[in-house]
Design an enzyme around this catalytic site. Structure first.
Site, PDB file in Angstrom:
ATOM      1  N   GLN A 132     -23.554  85.474  -6.740  1.00 53.37           N
ATOM      2  CA  GLN A 132     -24.596  84.805  -7.530  1.00 53.37           C
ATOM      3  C   GLN A 132     -25.915  84.771  -6.758  1.00 53.37           C
ATOM      4  O   GLN A 132     -26.012  84.071  -5.737  1.00 53.37           O
ATOM      5  CB  GLN A 132     -24.131  83.367  -7.827  1.00 53.37           C
ATOM      6  CG  GLN A 132     -25.112  82.531  -8.617  1.00 53.37           C
ATOM      7  CD  GLN A 132     -24.583  81.127  -8.867  1.00 53.37           C
ATOM      8  OE1 GLN A 132     -23.705  80.652  -8.140  1.00 53.37           O
ATOM      9  NE2 GLN A 132     -25.093  80.456  -9.873  1.00 53.37           N
ATOM     10  N   TYR A 134     -29.108  83.362  -7.045  1.00 58.20           N
ATOM     11  CA  TYR A 134     -30.082  82.415  -7.607  1.00 58.20           C
ATOM     12  C   TYR A 134     -31.028  81.904  -6.518  1.00 58.20           C
ATOM     13  O   TYR A 134     -32.221  82.124  -6.560  1.00 58.20           O
ATOM     14  CB  TYR A 134     -29.353  81.210  -8.229  1.00 58.20           C
ATOM     15  CG  TYR A 134     -28.847  81.387  -9.650  1.00 58.20           C
ATOM     16  CD1 TYR A 134     -28.611  82.638 -10.192  1.00 58.20           C
ATOM     17  CD2 TYR A 134     -28.599  80.268 -10.449  1.00 58.20           C
ATOM     18  CE1 TYR A 134     -28.139  82.779 -11.489  1.00 58.20           C
ATOM     19  CE2 TYR A 134     -28.129  80.397 -11.752  1.00 58.20           C
ATOM     20  CZ  TYR A 134     -27.899  81.655 -12.261  1.00 58.20           C
ATOM     21  OH  TYR A 134     -27.429  81.780 -13.546  1.00 58.20           O
ATOM     22  N   SER A 135     -30.447  81.214  -5.502  1.00 59.35           N
ATOM     23  CA  SER A 135     -31.277  80.508  -4.511  1.00 59.35           C
ATOM     24  C   SER A 135     -32.093  81.466  -3.662  1.00 59.35           C
ATOM     25  O   SER A 135     -31.664  82.580  -3.355  1.00 59.35           O
ATOM     26  CB  SER A 135     -30.393  79.667  -3.592  1.00 59.35           C
ATOM     27  OG  SER A 135     -29.570  78.821  -4.337  1.00 59.35           O
ATOM     28  N   GLU A 250     -20.920  76.497 -14.283  1.00 63.33           N
ATOM     29  CA  GLU A 250     -20.754  76.107 -12.882  1.00 63.33           C
ATOM     30  C   GLU A 250     -20.541  74.595 -12.796  1.00 63.33           C
ATOM     31  O   GLU A 250     -19.644  74.119 -12.115  1.00 63.33           O
ATOM     32  CB  GLU A 250     -21.995  76.516 -12.082  1.00 63.33           C
ATOM     33  CG  GLU A 250     -21.814  76.371 -10.596  1.00 63.33           C
ATOM     34  CD  GLU A 250     -22.896  77.107  -9.797  1.00 63.33           C
ATOM     35  OE1 GLU A 250     -23.898  77.548 -10.387  1.00 63.33           O
ATOM     36  OE2 GLU A 250     -22.711  77.232  -8.575  1.00 63.33           O
ATOM     37  N   GLU A 380     -28.616  64.260  -3.768  1.00 61.08           N
ATOM     38  CA  GLU A 380     -29.846  63.596  -4.244  1.00 61.08           C
ATOM     39  C   GLU A 380     -30.127  63.999  -5.698  1.00 61.08           C
ATOM     40  O   GLU A 380     -30.508  63.174  -6.524  1.00 61.08           O
ATOM     41  CB  GLU A 380     -31.041  63.988  -3.352  1.00 61.08           C
ATOM     42  CG  GLU A 380     -31.019  63.387  -1.958  1.00 61.08           C
ATOM     43  CD  GLU A 380     -30.025  64.071  -1.022  1.00 61.08           C
ATOM     44  OE1 GLU A 380     -29.578  65.196  -1.330  1.00 61.08           O
ATOM     45  OE2 GLU A 380     -29.677  63.461   0.006  1.00 61.08           O
TER      46      GLU A 380
HETATM   47  C1  LIG Z   1     -21.642  76.360   0.686  1.00 61.86           C
HETATM   48  C2  LIG Z   1     -22.804  76.784  -0.173  1.00 61.86           C
HETATM   49  C3  LIG Z   1     -22.669  77.873  -1.001  1.00 61.86           C
HETATM   50  C4  LIG Z   1     -23.744  78.291  -1.798  1.00 61.86           C
HETATM   51  N1  LIG Z   1     -23.601  79.424  -2.562  1.00 61.86           N
HETATM   52  C5  LIG Z   1     -24.662  79.871  -3.299  1.00 61.86           C
HETATM   53  C6  LIG Z   1     -24.554  81.097  -4.047  1.00 61.86           C
HETATM   54  O1  LIG Z   1     -23.526  81.776  -4.042  1.00 61.86           O
HETATM   55  N2  LIG Z   1     -25.636  81.507  -4.747  1.00 61.86           N
HETATM   56  C7  LIG Z   1     -26.798  80.801  -4.790  1.00 61.86           C
HETATM   57  O2  LIG Z   1     -27.728  81.218  -5.475  1.00 61.86           O
HETATM   58  N3  LIG Z   1     -26.951  79.646  -4.076  1.00 61.86           N
HETATM   59  C8  LIG Z   1     -25.895  79.172  -3.330  1.00 61.86           C
HETATM   60  N4  LIG Z   1     -26.029  78.005  -2.583  1.00 61.86           N
HETATM   61  C9  LIG Z   1     -27.335  77.343  -2.533  1.00 61.86           C
HETATM   62  C10 LIG Z   1     -27.382  75.975  -3.192  1.00 61.86           C
HETATM   63  O3  LIG Z   1     -27.389  76.076  -4.592  1.00 61.86           O
HETATM   64  C11 LIG Z   1     -28.661  75.281  -2.664  1.00 61.86           C
HETATM   65  O4  LIG Z   1     -28.500  75.101  -1.271  1.00 61.86           O
HETATM   66  C12 LIG Z   1     -28.909  73.945  -3.302  1.00 61.86           C
HETATM   67  O5  LIG Z   1     -29.241  74.086  -4.657  1.00 61.86           O
HETATM   68  C13 LIG Z   1     -30.048  73.183  -2.589  1.00 61.86           C
HETATM   69  O6  LIG Z   1     -31.178  73.983  -2.484  1.00 61.86           O
HETATM   70  P1  LIG Z   1     -31.930  74.202  -1.081  1.00 61.86           P
HETATM   71  O7  LIG Z   1     -30.893  74.585  -0.057  1.00 61.86           O
HETATM   72  O8  LIG Z   1     -33.056  75.137  -1.310  1.00 61.86           O
HETATM   73  O9  LIG Z   1     -32.461  72.787  -0.667  1.00 61.86           O
HETATM   74  P2  LIG Z   1     -33.793  72.082  -1.234  1.00 61.86           P
HETATM   75  O10 LIG Z   1     -33.806  72.175  -2.729  1.00 61.86           O
HETATM   76  O11 LIG Z   1     -34.973  72.617  -0.498  1.00 61.86           O
HETATM   77  O12 LIG Z   1     -33.538  70.593  -0.835  1.00 61.86           O
HETATM   78  C14 LIG Z   1     -33.773  70.092   0.500  1.00 61.86           C
HETATM   79  C15 LIG Z   1     -33.489  68.589   0.493  1.00 61.86           C
HETATM   80  O13 LIG Z   1     -34.416  67.925  -0.408  1.00 61.86           O
HETATM   81  C16 LIG Z   1     -33.698  67.187  -1.391  1.00 61.86           C
HETATM   82  N5  LIG Z   1     -34.393  67.265  -2.687  1.00 61.86           N
HETATM   83  C17 LIG Z   1     -34.862  68.373  -3.294  1.00 61.86           C
HETATM   84  N6  LIG Z   1     -35.416  68.069  -4.479  1.00 61.86           N
HETATM   85  C18 LIG Z   1     -35.270  66.728  -4.633  1.00 61.86           C
HETATM   86  C19 LIG Z   1     -35.639  65.799  -5.666  1.00 61.86           C
HETATM   87  N7  LIG Z   1     -36.246  66.222  -6.781  1.00 61.86           N
HETATM   88  N8  LIG Z   1     -35.325  64.498  -5.490  1.00 61.86           N
HETATM   89  C20 LIG Z   1     -34.687  64.072  -4.356  1.00 61.86           C
HETATM   90  N9  LIG Z   1     -34.347  64.891  -3.345  1.00 61.86           N
HETATM   91  C21 LIG Z   1     -34.631  66.203  -3.476  1.00 61.86           C
HETATM   92  C22 LIG Z   1     -32.349  67.860  -1.483  1.00 61.86           C
HETATM   93  O14 LIG Z   1     -31.354  66.988  -1.973  1.00 61.86           O
HETATM   94  C23 LIG Z   1     -32.093  68.258  -0.034  1.00 61.86           C
HETATM   95  O15 LIG Z   1     -31.584  67.166   0.699  1.00 61.86           O
HETATM   96  C24 LIG Z   1     -24.974  77.576  -1.774  1.00 61.86           C
HETATM   97  C25 LIG Z   1     -25.099  76.457  -0.927  1.00 61.86           C
HETATM   98  C26 LIG Z   1     -24.035  76.069  -0.131  1.00 61.86           C
HETATM   99  C27 LIG Z   1     -24.216  74.865   0.780  1.00 61.86           C
END
Ligand SMILES: Cc1cc2nc3c(=O)[nH]c(=O)nc-3n(C[C@H](O)[C@H](O)[C@H](O)COP(=O)(O)OP(=O)(O)OC[C@H]3O[C@@H](n4cnc5c(N)ncnc54)[C@H](O)[C@@H]3O)c2cc1C
Length: 396
Positions: A132, A134-135, A250, A380
């Site tokens: 996937q 996405y991120s 999901e 969060e």
């Molecule tokens: C084990 C694992 C597997 C994954 N597998 C995939 C995958 O296969 N494909 C894929 O696309 N992605 C994958 N991900 C990514 C995952 O979807 C993202 O890590 C997640 O959505 C958080 O995004 P970020 O890491 O960019 O953190 P950010 O969005 O930058 O967040 C950083 C911090 O800010 C906080 N925050 C952000 N926005 C807000 C808000 N509006 N209010 C309060 N707090 C906030 C968050 O809670 C976090 O603590 C995976 C992640 C993990 C840990």
């Protein structure tokens, strides 16, 4: 809520159990399937791919998929029974989980007839494994900020940019991804949903190693990688709607399993390790903490059953999904933290000792549990959803 299974459902359970007993190779059984969704190396990955193929031949992959796409059209309750038996047998998560659970159902809704006939059967058989995309480094919780660009190149799109946290990309044959096809449109528009062959020139996968030593996810770079236009899913520039379909599947599956087995292991640990020369179990505060965990597991179990009842009655999903995701992942962290209190110095050991034979497993749990508070929507974000949509609190 009806807690009894019908005779037909009990017969189905026996059928699943008998098949797994006869067919699951013992060497594939996992100790802690939550941390083993992605194989540790290519050899194990290929063994699991063969297992998926054997399951497919037995008619056990894509249980809930419609028959026309190679599924079994099983009821929700049969799916639940199957999952229970699969977990009980300690069978590994299938390498094709992203395709089976996310991409396949999305293609059923949005794919062209050609895309369906080309991809769906191969998803079930394990011939094509999907990841996937996405991120991105600047787009996770706020996914619509994604910057990967797919420019029009005539018969194809030209892809440039980067994905991150892509679970299992190092083994995947295909990626379903989101890219910006109209950079001038507002951020939720101008995004398209594309299917990328991972062998395409210009695609580089770089594994990232988690602190437990496991390369679960990856960075994926695109440099002028071409995606044929026939691999666009849904309308051009309207990929956000398609992406939401995938996210719905999901989240529907993100409630997570129970932590009952972790708590039972914690009890065994408390009986084995010593605090001040006596088994930890003999301390009242230890038993109280264990009892509290057991209560919380039961509360989560009944919340899960309540959510299942809603789905069985055809009522739209309620807030239970976010509640279960938040509560389950945070409970996992607290259980691991309590294990470190019991283990003391043993928590640092990556090797079995006579005093704590499963020390490596606990170390892995301590290091791994936090990832579930991030993956699939952070804690969060779940609190925001519960606060705004369920409790009606003002937006922060
Ligand atoms: C084990 C694992 C597997 C994954 N597998 C995939 C995958 O296969 N494909 C894929 O696309 N992605 C994958 N991900 C990514 C995952 O979807 C993202 O890590 C997640 O959505 C958080 O995004 P970020 O890491 O960019 O953190 P950010 O969005 O930058 O967040 C950083 C911090 O800010 C906080 N925050 C952000 N926005 C807000 C808000 N509006 N209010 C309060 N707090 C906030 C968050 O809670 C976090 O603590 C995976 C992640 C993990 C840990």
């Amino acid at each position: 809520m009806d807690f009894e299974y019908s005779p037909e459902q009990e017969a189905f359970r026996r059928e699943v159990r008998t098949w797994l007993d006869a067919n699951l190779p013992k060497e594939l059984c996992v100790d802690d399937s939550m941390d083993e969704r992605v194989a540790p190396n290519r050899e194990v990955f290929e063994e699991r791919r063969r297992w998926q193929s054997a399951m497919h031949a037995g008619g056990w992959v894509g249980l809930s998929w419609p028959r026309e796409y190679g599924g079994r059209a099983a009821s929700l309750i049969e799916q639940v029974i199957f999952d229970e038996e699969y977990g009980r047998a300690r069978a590994p998560v299938l390498p094709g989980y992203s395709g089976i659970g996310l991409c396949g159902p999305t293609l059923m809704q949005w794919g062209t007839p050609e895309q369906k006939s080309r991809f769906l059967r191969r998803i079930l058989s394990g011939e094509d494994i999907w990841c996937q995309g996405y991120s991105e480094p600047g787009a996770g919780s706020d996914l619509a900020s994604l910057q990967t660009r797919a420019a029009d190149g005539g018969d194809y799109f030209v892809l440039n940019g980067q994905k991150v946290w892509t679970s299992g990309a190092q083994f995947a044959d295909w990626m379903f991804l989101l890219a910006r096809t109209d950079p001038d449109a507002p951020k939720h528009r101008g995004i398209s949903y594309l299917l990328l062959d991972m062998k395409t020139e210009g695609v580089t996968v770089r594994p990232l190693v988690l602190m437990n030593g496991h390369a679960h996810f990856n960075e994926v770079f695109f440099e002028d990688a071409r995606v044929a236009k026939q691999n666009l899913v849904g309308p051009l520039n309207e990929g956000w709607k398609v992406a939401m379909t995938t996210l719905m599947f999901e989240r529907g599956g993100a409630g997570g399993g129970g932590h009952g087995s972790q708590v039972r292991r914690l009890v065994e640990l408390a009986r084995r390790v010593r605090i001040d020369g006596r088994p930890a179990w003999e301390n009242r505060w230890v038993r109280q903490r264990l009892a509290q965990f057991a209560i919380e597991c039961e509360a989560a179990k009944y919340t899960r059953l309540r959510s299942l009842t809603r789905r069985l009655k055809g009522i739209p999903p309620g807030p239970e999904g976010s509640v279960l995701k938040l509560f389950g992942s945070e409970l996992g962290v607290r259980i691991a933290q309590f294990a470190t209190e019991l283990l003391g110095g043993y928590a640092l050991l990556g090797e079995a000792t006579p005093a704590v034979p499963d020390a490596p497993r606990w170390q892995n749990r301590v290091l791994s549990s936090r990832q579930y508070t991030i993956a699939g929507g952070t804690s969060e974000i779940q609190r925001n959803i519960i606060g705004e949509r369920t409790l009606g609190l003002p937006k922060g």
